[in-house]
Motif scaffolding. Structure first.
Motif, mmCIF file in Angstrom:
data_model
loop_
_atom_site.group_PDB
_atom_site.id
_atom_site.type_symbol
_atom_site.label_atom_id
_atom_site.label_comp_id
_atom_site.label_asym_id
_atom_site.label_seq_id
_atom_site.Cartn_x
_atom_site.Cartn_y
_atom_site.Cartn_z
ATOM 1 N N ASP A 161 0.886 -1.160 0.000
ATOM 2 C CA ASP A 161 0.000 0.000 0.000
ATOM 3 C C ASP A 161 0.925 1.212 0.000
ATOM 4 O O ASP A 161 1.357 1.682 1.057
ATOM 5 N N ILE A 162 1.266 1.708 -1.199
ATOM 6 C CA ILE A 162 2.328 2.700 -1.355
ATOM 7 C C ILE A 162 1.780 3.981 -1.981
ATOM 8 O O ILE A 162 1.107 3.936 -3.015
ATOM 9 N N TYR A 163 2.102 5.096 -1.346
ATOM 10 C CA TYR A 163 1.825 6.418 -1.905
ATOM 11 C C TYR A 163 3.163 7.109 -2.124
ATOM 12 O O TYR A 163 3.868 7.416 -1.156
ATOM 13 N N ALA A 164 3.518 7.310 -3.384
ATOM 14 C CA ALA A 164 4.782 7.949 -3.736
ATOM 15 C C ALA A 164 4.473 9.288 -4.396
ATOM 16 O O ALA A 164 4.203 9.357 -5.591
ATOM 17 N N ASP A 165 4.496 10.331 -3.593
ATOM 18 C CA ASP A 165 4.149 11.660 -4.089
ATOM 19 C C ASP A 165 5.419 12.395 -4.514
ATOM 20 O O ASP A 165 6.388 12.457 -3.748
ATOM 21 N N GLU A 166 5.410 12.931 -5.720
ATOM 22 C CA GLU A 166 6.599 13.589 -6.267
ATOM 23 C C GLU A 166 6.757 15.032 -5.817
ATOM 24 O O GLU A 166 7.763 15.684 -6.096
ATOM 25 N N GLY A 167 5.757 15.561 -5.091
ATOM 26 C CA GLY A 167 5.806 16.960 -4.671
ATOM 27 C C GLY A 167 5.210 17.867 -5.743
ATOM 28 O O GLY A 167 4.918 17.459 -6.861
ATOM 29 N N ARG A 168 5.040 19.110 -5.394
ATOM 30 C CA ARG A 168 4.432 20.053 -6.337
ATOM 31 C C ARG A 168 5.329 20.320 -7.531
ATOM 32 O O ARG A 168 4.868 20.514 -8.649
ATOM 33 N N ARG A 169 6.631 20.369 -7.281
ATOM 34 C CA ARG A 169 7.577 20.608 -8.369
ATOM 35 C C ARG A 169 8.662 19.543 -8.299
ATOM 36 O O ARG A 169 9.671 19.716 -7.626
ATOM 37 N N TRP A 170 8.455 18.422 -8.988
ATOM 38 C CA TRP A 170 9.440 17.358 -8.937
ATOM 39 C C TRP A 170 10.619 17.734 -9.821
ATOM 40 O O TRP A 170 10.481 18.311 -10.883
ATOM 41 N N ARG A 171 11.811 17.411 -9.317
ATOM 42 C CA ARG A 171 13.058 17.777 -9.992
ATOM 43 C C ARG A 171 13.829 16.548 -10.470
ATOM 44 O O ARG A 171 14.355 16.523 -11.560
ATOM 45 N N ASP A 172 13.894 15.544 -9.622
ATOM 46 C CA ASP A 172 14.639 14.340 -9.955
ATOM 47 C C ASP A 172 13.738 13.380 -10.727
ATOM 48 O O ASP A 172 12.537 13.302 -10.461
ATOM 49 N N HIS A 173 14.320 12.623 -11.678
ATOM 50 C CA HIS A 173 13.498 11.706 -12.470
ATOM 51 C C HIS A 173 12.942 10.563 -11.634
ATOM 52 O O HIS A 173 12.017 9.872 -12.049
ATOM 53 N N GLU A 174 13.494 10.358 -10.418
ATOM 54 C CA GLU A 174 12.982 9.305 -9.540
ATOM 55 C C GLU A 174 11.907 9.808 -8.584
ATOM 56 O O GLU A 174 11.307 9.007 -7.869
#
Length: 281
Positions: free
Chosen positions: A207-220
């Motif tokens: 049960d995973i939530y991976a949020d990139e943030g409002r402004r993702w910078r890294d490709h991961e």
């Protein structure tokens, strides 16, 4: 006058010598309270049936404490030691031995090599655990690396790594910036992360939530990568890449369709475009 001058000089010198003398250890022992020691640097081999309480600067202990060991210092080294239960607070804390009950450790750099039969509560900056904890592990830290067997794991941290020699019998619940696991997880993997790399196996599902943030910078940022074997579950992410196998139903909400690499397979995959929705519980 000359004799008075000489006497004054001797008195002043004596005062200086007393002031510069090392602070002696103060120790008391009673059947009720056990051993209590307060001092500067402490180096002891203990043989205590009851409890022991030590406070100092640099503390190095070995031997045996049948009851509770409470130790507070700057640099704490517990080697070749067996303890009933442990409460340790210091800057650097190193434990190499056995704890037959619960352990609570607070410090900046913490290294644990040995076995803890009860629960472990740990608070620190860097944690390295190489050994077994039969009970629950509850931790907050910046960076942590686990290598051994745990009953269950609940943790908050920046970078959390579970090596391929790690086995967690119960559930794993994490809040982390980056998660990397190559271990064998027997229960549910429940994670709020920025990035997750899932190797090894997860028998209880994810049960995973991976949020990139409002402004993702890294490709991961917002990436969930599955290279091991997962029994199924739910994932919310920016991107999901599967090169391992997902044997049961897997529900994915992501900005991009699920990518497969190599022999990756998820025959019961259900994909839903995420749109502008954030990955929040």
């Amino acid at each position: 006058m000359k004799n008075r001058l000489l006497l004054s000089t001797v008195t002043a010198t004596a005062v200086i010598l007393i002031a510069c003398a090392p602070v002696p250890l103060a120790a008391t022992t009673s059947a009720q309270d056990g051993t209590r020691i307060t001092g500067g640097d402490i180096r002891l081999a203990l043989n205590e049936d009851g409890n022991a309480r030590l406070t100092g600067a640099d503390i190095s202990l070995s031997g045996r404490v049948g009851g509770q060991l409470d130790v507070t210092g700057a640099d704490i080294s517990l080697r070749d030691i067996s303890i009933g239960s442990l409460d340790a607070t210091g800057a650097d804390v190193r434990l190499a031995g056995s704890v037959f009950g619960d352990a609570e450790i607070t410090g900046a750099d913490i290294t644990i090599r040995g076995n803890i039969a009860g629960n472990l509560r740990v608070r620190g900056a860097d944690l390295r655990l190489e050994g077994n904890v039969d009970g629950d592990v509850d931790g907050s830290f910046a960076d942590a690396r686990f290598n051994g067997q745990l009953g269950s794991l609940t943790a908050n941290g920046a970078d959390i790594s579970l090596t391929d020699n790690t086995r967690v019998v119960g559930d794993v619940r994490l809040n982390a910036a980056e998660l990397e696991t190559d271990g064998e997880l027997g229960g549910l993997l429940y994670a709020n992360v920025r990035t997750a790399h899932i190797g090894g196996s997860v028998a209880g599902g994810v049960d995973i939530y991976a949020d990139e943030g409002r402004r993702w910078r890294d490709h991961e940022d917002g990436l969930v990568e599955i290279t091991g074997e997962v029994s199924g579950g739910t994932i919310c992410a920016r991107r999901v890449v599967i090169s391992g196998s997902v044997t049961g139903p897997l529900s994915v909400r992501a900005l991009e369709p699920v990518s497969f690499a190599g022999e990756g397979a998820a025959p019961q995959l259900e994909y839903t475009p995420r749109g502008d929705e954030r990955c929040r519980r």
